[in-house]
Structures are given as structure tokens and as C-alpha cells.
Design a protein around this motif. Sequence first.
Motif, short mmCIF file in Angstrom:
data_model
loop_
_atom_site.label_atom_id
_atom_site.label_comp_id
_atom_site.label_asym_id
_atom_site.label_seq_id
_atom_site.Cartn_x
_atom_site.Cartn_y
_atom_site.Cartn_z
N VAL A 214 0.83 -1.14 -0.11
CA VAL A 214 -0.23 0.25 0.26
C VAL A 214 0.69 1.12 0.47
CG1 VAL A 214 -2.16 1.54 1.40
CG2 VAL A 214 -2.12 -1.07 1.66
N LEU A 215 2.01 1.41 0.79
CA LEU A 215 2.24 2.47 0.89
C LEU A 215 3.76 2.77 -0.18
CD1 LEU A 215 3.91 2.09 4.81
CD2 LEU A 215 1.95 3.75 3.84
N PHE A 216 3.69 1.45 -0.69
CA PHE A 216 4.98 2.08 -2.29
C PHE A 216 4.18 1.96 -3.07
CE2 PHE A 216 7.60 1.55 1.16
CZ PHE A 216 9.36 1.31 0.87
N GLY A 217 2.94 1.65 -2.92
CA GLY A 217 2.01 1.85 -4.33
C GLY A 217 1.74 0.73 -5.59
N GLY A 218 2.55 -0.47 -4.81
CA GLY A 218 1.75 -1.51 -5.89
C GLY A 218 3.80 -2.02 -6.43
N ARG A 219 5.37 -0.63 -6.31
CA ARG A 219 6.38 -0.73 -6.52
C ARG A 219 6.92 -1.45 -5.26
NH1 ARG A 219 4.56 3.79 -8.19
NH2 ARG A 219 5.87 4.55 -5.97
N PRO A 220 7.89 -2.99 -5.85
CA PRO A 220 9.31 -3.06 -4.82
C PRO A 220 9.29 -1.83 -3.33
CG PRO A 220 9.65 -4.04 -6.70
CD PRO A 220 8.53 -2.40 -7.19
N GLY A 221 9.61 -1.72 -2.46
CA GLY A 221 10.09 -1.42 -1.22
C GLY A 221 11.66 -1.21 -1.62
N VAL A 222 11.71 0.23 -1.16
CA VAL A 222 13.42 0.73 -0.71
C VAL A 222 13.63 -0.25 0.49
CG1 VAL A 222 14.60 2.48 -0.04
CG2 VAL A 222 12.82 2.96 -1.98
N ALA A 223 14.55 -1.12 0.07
CA ALA A 223 15.32 -1.84 1.38
C ALA A 223 15.41 -0.85 2.89
CB ALA A 223 16.38 -2.59 1.31
N GLU A 224 16.18 -0.13 2.84
CA GLU A 224 16.72 0.72 3.78
C GLU A 224 15.37 1.35 4.83
OE1 GLU A 224 17.52 1.93 0.86
OE2 GLU A 224 19.99 0.97 0.96
N GLU A 225 14.31 1.87 3.95
CA GLU A 225 13.51 2.06 4.50
C GLU A 225 12.44 0.82 4.97
OE1 GLU A 225 10.58 5.12 1.22
OE2 GLU A 225 11.82 5.48 1.02
N LEU A 226 12.32 -0.27 4.52
CA LEU A 226 11.76 -1.52 5.38
C LEU A 226 12.42 -1.98 6.09
CD1 LEU A 226 10.95 -3.56 1.70
CD2 LEU A 226 9.77 -1.72 2.88
N ASP A 227 13.30 -2.00 6.48
CA ASP A 227 14.14 -1.61 7.68
C ASP A 227 13.51 -0.96 8.16
OD1 ASP A 227 15.79 -4.08 6.73
OD2 ASP A 227 17.68 -2.89 6.60
N VAL A 228 13.51 -0.23 8.82
CA VAL A 228 12.86 0.85 8.76
C VAL A 228 11.81 0.31 9.38
CG1 VAL A 228 12.19 3.68 9.74
CG2 VAL A 228 14.36 2.86 8.28
N LEU A 229 10.50 0.44 8.82
CA LEU A 229 9.20 0.13 9.18
C LEU A 229 9.21 -1.07 10.25
CD1 LEU A 229 7.07 0.64 5.63
CD2 LEU A 229 7.11 1.48 7.93
N ALA A 230 10.08 -2.28 9.78
CA ALA A 230 9.88 -3.54 10.45
C ALA A 230 10.10 -3.39 11.81
CB ALA A 230 10.77 -4.57 9.85
N GLU A 231 10.80 -2.36 12.51
CA GLU A 231 11.86 -2.45 13.62
C GLU A 231 10.05 -1.14 14.09
OE1 GLU A 231 15.09 0.63 16.07
OE2 GLU A 231 15.81 0.33 14.04
N VAL A 232 9.68 0.24 13.39
CA VAL A 232 9.17 0.87 14.53
C VAL A 232 7.78 0.05 14.57
CG1 VAL A 232 10.05 2.78 13.88
CG2 VAL A 232 8.31 1.74 12.87
#
Length: 580
Positions: A214-232
Motif C-alpha cells: 500500500v505505502l509503495f503503490g504496488g512497487r517494490p519497497g526500498v530496503a532501507e525504508e523497509l528495515d525502519v518500518l519493520a522496527e517501528v
Amino acid sequence: MTSLGRVISVRGSFARVGMLATSHMPLSEMRATVGRFVSIRSGTSTIVAMITDVSCEDLPISDTYVATAGVDLLGEILSGDRPKFQRGVTNYPTIGDAVDLITAQELRTIYAPTGTDQINVGTLQQDRSVTAYVDVEEMLSKHFAVLGSTGVGKSTGVSLLLNEILVARPNLRVFLLDVHNEYGRCFGSRALVLNPRNLKLPFWLFNFEEIVDVLFGGRPGVAEELDVLAEVIPQAKALYTQYQNSDRLGLKRSDPKSVGFTVDTPVPYRLVDLISLIDERMGKLENRSSRIIYHKLISRVEAVRNDPRYGFMFDNANVGGDTMAEVISYLFRLPANGKPMTVMQLAGFPAEVVDSVVSVLCRMAFDFGLWSDGVSPMLFVCEEAHRYASADRSIGFGPTRKAISRIAKEGRKYGVYLGLITQRPAELDATIISQCNTLFSMRLANERDQALMRSAVSDAAANLLSFVPSLGTREVLAFGEGVALPTRLRFKEVPAHQLPRSEATIATVPSVSAGHDAHFVGAVLERWRGATSNRDAAPNDPMLERAPTPRSLASVEAPMLQPSQGFDPDRFSLLKKPLR
């Protein structure tokens, strides 16, 4: 009366029949052509076979036979006080056994309903006086698929099957993914119709892969941003739980990291907390390039939250606290309250989020069946299934395919059954379609689709598939566990009020009354811009998230989406300032 012919060779489930020249049958009855059933008298039983080819080439040099026919041996009628049909052949025919066209009474014996759990779907193509029945238990418990090209009556056939199933199984819950908004009126007062106007699907019900989509509009997520999301995300869930507990019990707050939530645990959290946690981490960084990653992530979250098209996920998502029970009760009709069916109209959702929504619904349907031990059975029907479970792994959304695949492989153990509808079976994941043990195939012109059908059908009558390109409208070949025999049948007429009608269909001839002037264009632009702009902001803090209480969830009955019925002033508004 002389027989139609004699058996001249037998090989496994296939036999060859010589058509007798001395047969005194009238020509109208002698039409022993491809697709007709014949009976072979053999000892104590009558073998039922289907003609797959007829030829007069390479005939023996004699006047005995005028043609030969290849037949597939399908089953046998056991004689007795009450003749009974069974699949498979126990006593094979021998050379010289008599062969005749099957009688109407024998057809009725084959297709006679074996119990009360049968639905009437139409008549046999060979004999319109014989009703074609489908075994509901076998069809549902082992999944089914309806296949056919556009315009062959596929949607009408689906409406017929589901309406008959609802009559035979009034306690079965049915969930239909309606991709083109066709089925809104097919089931009358028995169905709850959901669309973006009346659906409340809180964002916190989405697992990590789904919310990233949803956040990336159906495109692959940016690895660094995904790491932050997975933590918070787990910490935001822990913070929300602490708020709730401290409000009720006055408990002392504990360290969010010590609360054992994962990114996929379906518990509430607030976007306010999520953003503040990201912002807190960004404030501790000195490296400017690293801070950009956090800033982009915050921008993504806020952009999606403020997009009115995503209101069904983010508007009022946390009012009422943990509303998961109410959402599931509402979506999956528990209790049904006279509406055991849900029609989920997907045409009004943003294209970027449809895959994620379907993934959430499939996953929750399976998980609820799993954790309830299948106490409340449900049929999950997936229209245009090849869009969500493509054979090409690089196409589509992986979690959606995985969720549908779980239902296909394990759903029957937990009372979650699958119905697939597609016009391109070759593009559908082969593992998923192989789990459907009852197939209704309508006309398919594509060679790859026909090849997949041949590999999926295990019956001796796979040769029937040669008829698939030439089937008429409403004609269908039914294979598998739900029918007594592989059958060419014709779906019965569907009442006018049950006919599917796409609410997104626009006539090719423009309306004379539609004034295509500047005012008309302006009104269209107002609606266009309004769909992707913020609604009139409430005077309260927009960061606060409120949701309808469980009572209001159950009472919302929004109209079905009808783009062609004029403008909805409550939904769209002009932009407050011009674009720059």
C-alpha cells in the motif's frame, strides 16, 4: 431390432465399435456422432461410453460395417431391482458385444440425484428432457472452477450456481470478489454489497507485506525504508496497547520493545505513533543522507493517509479500539442476519491497493477458518482469478497468490472452500487450478487454455475437450467430482433479476441528452480532481483517527457504485486552490 454396432477392439478405457450396415434404425436415430453416449451390453451390467471419433477410413473389406467409432468407457449401470450407475468399469466388453445409442431412461439413471444435496443447473445437451444435477457437497468441499472466454455466459452461469448453492445451503456463507461490479443485484436481499463507500478495513489488519504494498503503490519497497518500518511497527503496536491498558487499569507503562508483537500481529496501532517513532529515530541521526531515508518514509505514510481514495483503510481506523471482531463479523456475515453472502465490489478501489485488499480478505478468511476449526463453513469465490494468482511469478502480488494457494491446498480441512472464475486458465497458477476437482468449462478459443484443461482433467473423457472451441452460449462441459459423468450440458435460464450487469459498462452510442458543453467538462473535472484531493477537513485535529462504533459498522448499507448515475456531492469537492 438390430443393434447399432459391435465391439471390434478394446484397449484399456478405449474401445472401437463397428457400425453395422444391417441396422434398421431410422436415420434420425442413427446419428451416432461425436459426443453421443452409447451403451454396451456386457454380462450383468451395461457399460456407458461416449463416442469420441467416427470414421469410414480403413474399413475392413466387407459389407458388415459402414463406419467405425472410437468410444471412451466411462462407467457402468448395474442391473437389479433399482439400476444404479457407478464410475469406472469392472467388466470390460468383449469382441462382438452389442452397442446401442443410450436410452433416455438410462440417461436418467446416470444423472438421477443420489441425495438431497443436489442442485439443478440445466439439461443435457444430448437429451433436453434429462435434468443435469450437480452434487453440492462434492463441488464445494473439493473446490470448483468456472472457465470460459468473454461473452459465453460465464457470469450468468456463476450467478446461477451461487443462487442454487444459497438455496441448497442456506447456512453456508459466500464471499464473492466482484472485479467488474457485475453481481450487485444478482442475489437480492441475501447479499451485503461492499465497496469503498461502506467498507471499513482498518490498515492495522494488513500484514507487513500488504502494508508495504500500500505505502509503495504496488512497487517494490526500498530496503532501507523497509528495515525502519519493520522496527517501528511492532513498537507502535506496543505503544497503543499500553495506552489502552493504562486507560482501563492504570498500569505502569513498560518498555515497548519488551512487548512481544511482530510486524504481522493483527493488533491496532496509530499512524501518529508510527510517524513519531520514525521522527524520533531521524532526530538521533547526524548523517544527512541517512535522515533522507526517514524523511521519505514519513512522506509516504502521510501521502497515503491523506489520499481520500484510501479512506476505507485510514479514516477513523482506531475509534472503538480493537474492532477486529466487528470487522470480521461484518465482512464474513457472522451472524448472517438474513444475508449469508458478501459481494465485494472492487472496481471502485484504487488500482494500486486492490491486490493488497484481496490478500487481506483471502488471508483473514483462511485464518478464521483455521482458528475456528471450520465450525462455520465459507465459500470464497474469486472472479478474474488469473489477476491474483498468475502462473508467472513476476506478475501480481506474491502474498495474494500465497493466500489463495493456502485456501486451495488446505482450505477444505477448515471449512473454507474455493471457487475460481477465469477467462484465461493458462495464466492461472497451475498448482491452484489443479486443486479444483469440479470444472465447468465454457467456450475457450485459446490453444494454451485448452492444453491446460487437458492436463487438468483426469477423466477418461478428456477427449470431450475437443468440443470446447465450438460450445454455444450457455453450453458447458462439466467434469469432476460434482457430476456423475463428464457432461455436455446447457445452463438453465436465469431470471432477469439474477442476471449480472456491469455497473461500469458504458453504451457505445452517446446519449443525445448529455450536453457535452463546457459545463459538462467542468463537472467531470470537478469529480476527477475531487477523487484524489482531500475532503473538507473536519475542525478537529486531522491526526486523530476515529472509526464508526461496531453498531454503526453493521448498519451501514451504502448504495452500489454506479459511476454513470450522476455526481455524488458528498463524495467529491473542488480543489481549494489552483494547481501550480
